[in-house]
Design an enzyme around this catalytic site. Sequence first.
Site, PDB file in Angstrom:
ATOM      1  CG  HIS A  56      -2.160  -0.872   0.888  1.00  0.00           C
ATOM      2  ND1 HIS A  56      -2.098  -2.233   0.750  1.00  0.00           N
ATOM      3  CD2 HIS A  56      -3.452  -0.535   0.636  1.00  0.00           C
ATOM      4  CE1 HIS A  56      -3.299  -2.699   0.451  1.00  0.00           C
ATOM      5  NE2 HIS A  56      -4.136  -1.698   0.381  1.00  0.00           N
ATOM      6  CB  ALA A  87     -11.864  -0.013   2.502  1.00  0.00           C
ATOM      7  CG  HIS A  88      -7.712  -0.509  -0.086  1.00  0.00           C
ATOM      8  ND1 HIS A  88      -6.846  -1.486  -0.495  1.00  0.00           N
ATOM      9  CD2 HIS A  88      -8.933  -1.070  -0.167  1.00  0.00           C
ATOM     10  CE1 HIS A  88      -7.502  -2.563  -0.817  1.00  0.00           C
ATOM     11  NE2 HIS A  88      -8.766  -2.348  -0.624  1.00  0.00           N
ATOM     12  CG  ASN A  89      -7.228   2.856  -3.687  1.00  0.00           C
ATOM     13  OD1 ASN A  89      -6.616   2.029  -3.012  1.00  0.00           O
ATOM     14  ND2 ASN A  89      -6.629   3.616  -4.573  1.00  0.00           N
ATOM     15  CB  SER A 142     -12.158   0.934  -5.243  1.00  0.00           C
ATOM     16  OG  SER A 142     -10.779   0.643  -5.136  1.00  0.00           O
TER      17      SER A 142
END
Lengths: 348, 348, 348
Positions: free
Chosen positions: C195, C236-238, C256
């Site tokens: 990451h 969460a990520h993105n 995402s």
Amino acid sequence: MPRTLSDIAALLGGEIEGDAQTPVTGAAGVDDAGPGDIVFAEQPRFADEAAASPAAAVIAPPGLAVPGKPLLRVTHPRMAFARVLALFQSPERFPQGIADTARIGAGTTLGEGVAIGDFCRIGDGVTIGDGAVIFPLVFIGDNVTIGPGTVIFPNVTIYSDTEIGARVRIHAGTVIGADGFGYVTVDGQHEKIPHMGRVVIEDDVEIGACSCIDRAKTAETRIGQGTKIDNLVQVAHNVHLGKHCLVAGQTGLAGSSTLGDYVVLGGQVGINSHAHLGSGTRVAAQAGVMSDLPENATVSGYPAQEHNQTLRMWAASHRLPEMLRTVRALERRVQELERALSEKEGSG
Amino acid sequence: MPRTLSDIAALLGGEIEGDAQTPVTGAAGVDDAGPGDIVFAEQPRFADEAAASPAAAVIAPPGLAVPGKPLLRVTHPRMAFARVLALFQSPERFPQGIADTARIGAGTTLGEGVAIGDFCRIGDGVTIGDGAVIFPLVFIGDNVTIGPGTVIFPNVTIYSDTEIGARVRIHAGTVIGADGFGYVTVDGQHEKIPHMGRVVIEDDVEIGACSCIDRAKTAETRIGQGTKIDNLVQVAHNVHLGKHCLVAGQTGLAGSSTLGDYVVLGGQVGINSHAHLGSGTRVAAQAGVMSDLPENATVSGYPAQEHNQTLRMWAASHRLPEMLRTVRALERRVQELERALSEKEGSG
Amino acid sequence: MPRTLSDIAALLGGEIEGDAQTPVTGAAGVDDAGPGDIVFAEQPRFADEAAASPAAAVIAPPGLAVPGKPLLRVTHPRMAFARVLALFQSPERFPQGIADTARIGAGTTLGEGVAIGDFCRIGDGVTIGDGAVIFPLVFIGDNVTIGPGTVIFPNVTIYSDTEIGARVRIHAGTVIGADGFGYVTVDGQHEKIPHMGRVVIEDDVEIGACSCIDRAKTAETRIGQGTKIDNLVQVAHNVHLGKHCLVAGQTGLAGSSTLGDYVVLGGQVGINSHAHLGSGTRVAAQAGVMSDLPENATVSGYPAQEHNQTLRMWAASHRLPEMLRTVRALERRVQELERALSEKEGSG
């Protein structure tokens, strides 16, 4: 750390098809790839997904078509990909050495190259393996064991007697080893059930931020080797997770539930106390699992049931308002038929 | 701390039936007992559960049969059991004294035997009662009151003006008194509603790890005496929990919701803002309670309704795909009947 | 800080109707007002709600009737109300100056009037804007930027490379920038996906306690200007949140997923990975959003669908057990009709 496809080929071997100067900025799974990522595909289905993805390049075996993408042809794409991941693992910014502000208890053994950050409070009788990194502001109770290469991020709390394996990563704010939620009601008071067990976390586990792994009432709460747990996950007392499970964010496992190996739980899932999920079972996000599940089950919904059955129920539910109207109409039509027939019989 | 049934009888009185040397390693409720645990049973139903459990021994009243288990016969099993729990409560590893690294504000009053761990930051005008224990890395704001015998585990944050009673336990990572989530949208901006209230936690409450109890907008957010709250629970501004409630992990109570006494909420439950749940009400895991519930209700599902009604709906839902087919078939049969009858009438 | 309606009129202008000495202790939205609060109403519907609420007084435009409440008549009630909120914003108890126990890395730039509390660990190359306040026990990694006027409460962890705007508030225990949950399974091992992205939090954002905002795999996880996030929320990520969104407690946004502007998510909502929710969309508590939603949608249920459709399905579900009985009865009646008709035909 941008590289080109050519740089990667130089490291992995293999043969480039397409533009060798394609810049590659990261590596990802085919379902989660962004522009700049390199992905891998072993089978036609994933080749199609890779082709449709924004990925910059694809690692593929000889003979597999991936239209429109620069390729790196290798015999074993998965093995090559694992090496690519390591390539992009940037060196993380870790504390170095033992901070002079850290407080370390009596009888504590520190391995070679251990780092302990500022304002850490490490208890008595703690063992920390070679190369382990403890970020600032971490609390570690007495008699805790931490394996080599493990990283504990800031503001983590590890209660006494916890055993943590090698190469484990525990993200900020997570709490390991707090008392489980257990009371017995005696004369209108909830009397606390003593929690004298502990938590064992095996090698290669990663635990996200603000998750809670409670200590066992007696014996152990255990997280199996290679299992990965996301943020804000609740693992209650005496839960056992098998090896290589994946547990997504905000999921909760109630007391004494157990998972086999390679179980995958989506986000916000609930697992009932004492339920056992067989190895390879997959649970969709927000599902509520009430009781045992066999190996390799795929379930969803609340209460969780076989996913295809859930899909059928959802489809039927959508037609429910219309069906209600149909049934009302059928009632009238049958009543009319009964009336007509009885008239006929009366006149017959 | 293993003991024998004989040791326990020596402390509690009562008469042993079976092997007096049976080792006992812990105490538990009958539904949660492991091998080595002693449990209690007062009625035939629990005697059967005890007999079927892996428990090592059972405390039972004279005359109650518990086949196959070593027994301790006493007149009042519950009272005896409460004393057994205390017996197994192992001495916890607490910090001792006031750490020299702790920072303590002006006008703070510390009772006798108070312990404050390393790197604690205690505000101004704080009062901490006799024998209270503050683990390392705890933040306590100004004008906070903490009762005697209370234990605050590491990395807890207690905002200013909070009042905490006696013998309370607050586990690691929990946050008491942060602002509630309240805004008013003015000209497209969410303007913050000031939160000038506070949190009051009564005596004998236990709160798990990484839970959040928000301060009130005005007046109080209040947790009633003897109530127990699990990990990762959200208690919003102006919520009032009655006495002796049990709130399982990851449950959320929205703003201004209120619980009577002895309310039990399963895991991952949601309670709507302003809803009132009467005393003795029980809510099954993952349920969503939209509006008020009377005393002693038992509800489940989303939206939550009386549990038996939920069970009927679930049962009917399972038959839904089949019912759809039946209705389609009935439509055809009725159409055929209508046609046949109209032919008959035409020919009649 | 109790005031009278007369005090408030002196500040805002406007004309009082009713008792000018009415005490006012706070300000609130009309749906959340307690006794002592002043609220505002611009339209008849809110005037009725205000009249029915326990509010002490109401800010209203000329000509709008609010029976039974002391009024402050102003031309622009919303604008006046925003100034009232500021009036009741009590001065918070912030740390002052740079604590001598704080550890601050190399190359860090502190603006004018910055406060850093005890036992903070600030990394290298950090920039903190004028008037920002860092409470005790906060960890800030390397190369973090924090805008002017931002407040970070205790026990917060901010990983390296995070960018935080002006006037942001981050409550205790929250974790910004931990690794996202991303692995690729290679030969039975879950290999970590690096990451290398970061988190960007724009101006005027508020984030509650114990929430987690993960760093991006590559590029950014971004929280848009003016967005407010409650406690125990997982981002969460993105993920990209637009401007002025409201995200209630215990909600989770999977990797995402993206929100437009002014999106409102109730508590315990789940948003699927890669789903996009259009601006102005509202999601009811506990809903599970599986896929994209258009602008201004209002959805509920699991899987989430248009709220009116959900209501129809719920209504129909309640009649399901009764409908099952009706269908069984219809089957018998149709069978009887078929028999009767065939007899008739046989005899015809």
